[in-house]
Design a protein around this motif. Structure first.
Motif, PDB file in Angstrom:
ATOM      1  N   TYR A  49       0.802  -1.225   0.000  1.00 22.45           N
ATOM      2  CA  TYR A  49       0.000   0.000   0.000  1.00 22.45           C
ATOM      3  C   TYR A  49       0.845   1.291   0.000  1.00 22.45           C
ATOM      4  O   TYR A  49       0.311   2.379   0.245  1.00 22.45           O
ATOM      5  N   LEU A  52      -0.426   4.163  -2.024  1.00 21.18           N
ATOM      6  CA  LEU A  52      -1.628   4.803  -1.473  1.00 21.18           C
ATOM      7  C   LEU A  52      -1.227   5.864  -0.436  1.00 21.18           C
ATOM      8  O   LEU A  52      -1.719   6.999  -0.457  1.00 21.18           O
ATOM      9  N   VAL A 110      -4.663   3.878   6.024  1.00 24.57           N
ATOM     10  CA  VAL A 110      -5.124   3.298   4.754  1.00 24.57           C
ATOM     11  C   VAL A 110      -5.857   1.985   5.009  1.00 24.57           C
ATOM     12  O   VAL A 110      -6.801   1.640   4.315  1.00 24.57           O
ATOM     13  N   HIS A 111      -5.421   1.246   6.025  1.00 21.13           N
ATOM     14  CA  HIS A 111      -5.820  -0.151   6.253  1.00 21.13           C
ATOM     15  C   HIS A 111      -6.967  -0.220   7.271  1.00 21.13           C
ATOM     16  O   HIS A 111      -6.872   0.357   8.371  1.00 21.13           O
ATOM     17  N   ASN A 134      -8.587   7.195   3.990  1.00 22.76           N
ATOM     18  CA  ASN A 134      -8.795   6.047   3.106  1.00 22.76           C
ATOM     19  C   ASN A 134      -9.552   4.882   3.766  1.00 22.76           C
ATOM     20  O   ASN A 134     -10.566   4.450   3.247  1.00 22.76           O
ATOM     21  N   GLY A 136     -11.638   1.975   4.879  1.00 25.71           N
ATOM     22  CA  GLY A 136     -13.092   1.953   4.731  1.00 25.71           C
ATOM     23  C   GLY A 136     -13.851   1.215   5.818  1.00 25.71           C
ATOM     24  O   GLY A 136     -15.079   1.107   5.723  1.00 25.71           O
ATOM     25  N   SER A 137     -13.141   0.697   6.824  1.00 22.55           N
ATOM     26  CA  SER A 137     -13.804  -0.074   7.898  1.00 22.55           C
ATOM     27  C   SER A 137     -15.183   0.506   8.225  1.00 22.55           C
ATOM     28  O   SER A 137     -15.294   1.658   8.658  1.00 22.55           O
ATOM     29  N   PHE A 154     -14.574   6.763   2.212  1.00 17.25           N
ATOM     30  CA  PHE A 154     -15.734   5.917   1.900  1.00 17.25           C
ATOM     31  C   PHE A 154     -15.870   4.911   3.032  1.00 17.25           C
ATOM     32  O   PHE A 154     -14.927   4.682   3.793  1.00 17.25           O
ATOM     33  N   ASN A 156     -16.488   0.770   3.417  1.00 11.96           N
ATOM     34  CA  ASN A 156     -16.329  -0.388   2.526  1.00 11.96           C
ATOM     35  C   ASN A 156     -17.661  -0.744   1.870  1.00 11.96           C
ATOM     36  O   ASN A 156     -17.726  -1.079   0.692  1.00 11.96           O
ATOM     37  N   TYR A 182      -9.168  -9.728   5.384  1.00 15.90           N
ATOM     38  CA  TYR A 182      -9.203  -8.787   6.510  1.00 15.90           C
ATOM     39  C   TYR A 182     -10.372  -7.845   6.272  1.00 15.90           C
ATOM     40  O   TYR A 182     -11.005  -7.886   5.202  1.00 15.90           O
ATOM     41  N   PHE A 234     -11.534  -7.628  -4.532  1.00 16.49           N
ATOM     42  CA  PHE A 234     -10.881  -6.484  -3.886  1.00 16.49           C
ATOM     43  C   PHE A 234      -9.408  -6.807  -3.673  1.00 16.49           C
ATOM     44  O   PHE A 234      -9.069  -7.764  -2.965  1.00 16.49           O
ATOM     45  N   SER A 236      -5.597  -4.074  -3.815  1.00 20.53           N
ATOM     46  CA  SER A 236      -5.206  -2.692  -4.075  1.00 20.53           C
ATOM     47  C   SER A 236      -3.687  -2.584  -4.111  1.00 20.53           C
ATOM     48  O   SER A 236      -2.981  -3.481  -3.620  1.00 20.53           O
ATOM     49  N   PHE A 263     -10.619  -0.003  -6.271  1.00 22.51           N
ATOM     50  CA  PHE A 263      -9.219  -0.121  -5.841  1.00 22.51           C
ATOM     51  C   PHE A 263      -8.450  -1.143  -6.673  1.00 22.51           C
ATOM     52  O   PHE A 263      -7.234  -1.109  -6.748  1.00 22.51           O
ATOM     53  N   PHE A 313      -6.815   8.025  -4.145  1.00 23.22           N
ATOM     54  CA  PHE A 313      -6.180   8.145  -2.825  1.00 23.22           C
ATOM     55  C   PHE A 313      -5.707   9.592  -2.626  1.00 23.22           C
ATOM     56  O   PHE A 313      -5.864  10.166  -1.550  1.00 23.22           O
TER      57      PHE A 313
HETATM   58  C1  BEZ Z   1      -8.830  -0.658   3.586  1.00 19.20           C
HETATM   59  O1  BEZ Z   1      -8.091  -1.441   4.214  1.00 19.20           O
HETATM   60  O2  BEZ Z   1      -9.822  -0.134   4.100  1.00 19.20           O
HETATM   61  C2  BEZ Z   1      -8.497  -0.327   2.169  1.00 19.20           C
HETATM   62  C3  BEZ Z   1      -7.196  -0.484   1.720  1.00 19.20           C
HETATM   63  C4  BEZ Z   1      -6.906  -0.168   0.398  1.00 19.20           C
HETATM   64  C5  BEZ Z   1      -7.881   0.299  -0.436  1.00 19.20           C
HETATM   65  C6  BEZ Z   1      -9.177   0.454   0.020  1.00 19.20           C
HETATM   66  C7  BEZ Z   1      -9.491   0.134   1.337  1.00 19.20           C
END
Ligand code: BEZ
Length: 398
Positions: A49, A52, A110-111, A134, A136-137, A154, A156, A182, A234, A236, A263, A313
């Protein structure tokens, strides 16, 4: 006394009036008023990543620079930690930014797994303000929502829920979903699968690969054997490039149409080359959106960071800075006035390259979702799938 305030005349006048009656007691802001605003950043700068994290950081700083390099009249200092995409290290990293670095605001991550750790700590503490540019959880603006947590990207759910009907309308009746194992992949695949089945299709298998492994061969054999009408994926960054190339090399691209959340192809169009061509994805941004902010953003970003380098991103990082600029302008740089900053940020209208957007009550963007396709190495809009889509914020009680 005046030297304390000479960076911010309006506060000098306000405080000087009050001190005539009450005697002068310097406030924290009075003492720190000229000090730079500290932005603590927790983003990935290594691994799958890295692109990103770099895009978000570049665009965040670019937006601050466009505004004269100041937040609420104060200069800005950045302290960045490479998240290494490590969930176990996330707590320690965020505590370092808050307690040791004394960051005024936190930008990241990001994660999705790291986002959940950060949101638990920062939401419980009640400060500082965190802006997620970033990850999206769903929980970040759902069960873990808090007044001091904002997101400019956003959920997810938002990125995947329109993919089901889009695949069904294209004539597909069976799909296999594939993603990393994940939060992000699991939540996106769930939203895609459920919306596909609601439309009348059947999801025949869910494949989960450990994060961030790029060993896809066994999964591609399964897909070849099961012959679904389409695949929904999905991945990325670096992992997406590898998946796209492996899918094409396995001879699947010509036989089983590949779909994904945006992504899968975003920011990797060039290195993925022919493997990304024709791949359709759903996302809240497309490079060809015709608004003036988008045109200006792409021109400025690519002038600084290279042709073809802007991506969603970077857009999300840019918008995180726009949000903070509005919050800090409302208090003339007084980071101690957190309530006022939050209320200005909560009612902000962001003039984004994705088009203007506002925030839901749980501080997640209310935004359009598009169906896109890679053509000649560029993202092209096929259709607007949803206008002003709001995340349901399941479990948010704040
Ligand atoms: C995420 O872990 O939420 C994610 C990571 C990369 C792209 C989009 C979402």
């Amino acid at each position: 006394m005046t030297t304390i305030f000479d960076g911010d005349r309006r506060h000098f006048l306000t405080l000087a009036g009050a001190t005539a009656a009450a005697g002068f007691i310097p406030t924290r802001f009075a003492i720190a008023g000229n000090a730079p605003v500290k932005i603590g950043i927790l983003l990935p700068y290594s691994g799958t990543y890295a692109m990103l994290g770099e895009s978000i950081t570049n665009a965040f700083k670019m937006r601050i620079d466009e505004a004269g390099g100041k937040l609420g009249g104060r200069s800005v200092e950045y302290v960045a930690i490479d998240s290494e995409m490590s969930v176990p290290k996330a707590g320690q990293n965020v505590n370092k930014l808050i307690s040791k670095q004394k960051a005024d605001f936190i930008l990241g991550p990001v994660h999705s797994g790291i986002a959940a750790v950060m949101a638990k700590i920062i939401g419980k503490k009640g400060s500082p303000i965190m802006i997620d540019p970033n990850a999206g959880s769903n929980a970040v603006t759902g069960a873990l929502c808090a007044p001091n947590i904002f997101r400019t990207s956003f959920s997810n759910w938002q990125t995947a829920v329109m993919a089901g009907p889009a695949m069904y309308d294209a004539g597909h009746r069976t799909i296999i979903t594939i993603s990393w194992k994940y939060g992000a992949g699991i939540q996106m695949m769930q939203a895609g699968r459920e919306s596909f089945e609601k439309a009348g299709g059947k999801s025949v298998k869910d494949i989960l690969n450990p994060f961030p492994s790029v060993e896809f061969q066994a999964h591609l054999s399964t897909i070849a054997d099961m012959k679904p009408d389409a695949v929904f994926a999905f991945f990325s960054g670096g992992g997406a490039i590898k998946f796209l190339k492996d899918y094409e090399a396995a001879g699947l691209k010509a036989k089983i149409p590949l779909y994904g959340t945006g992504f899968l192809t975003e920011g990797v169009e060039k290195p993925a080359g022919s493997a990304a061509e024709g791949v359709q994805t759903t996302l809240h941004y497309v490079r060809d959106l015709p608004n003036e902010t988008n045109k200006r953003f792409i021109a400025n970003y690519e002038k600084q960071f290279g042709a073809g380098k802007s991506n969603v991103f970077a857009v999300q990082g840019y918008d995180a800075a726009s949000l903070l600029l509005q919050g800090m302008a409302a208090v003339d740089g007084d980071v101690g006035a957190q309530g006022k900053i939050i209320s200005a940020m909560g009612s902000a209208v962001i003039d984004s390259p994705r088009g203007k957007f506002t925030f839901s009550k749980s501080h997640n963007p209310v935004q359009n979702i598009y169906l896109r396709e890679v053509r000649n190495g560029k993202q092209v809009t096929l259709k607007t799938l949803a206008k002003g889509l709001e995340d349901p914020a399941v479990g948010c009680k704040a």
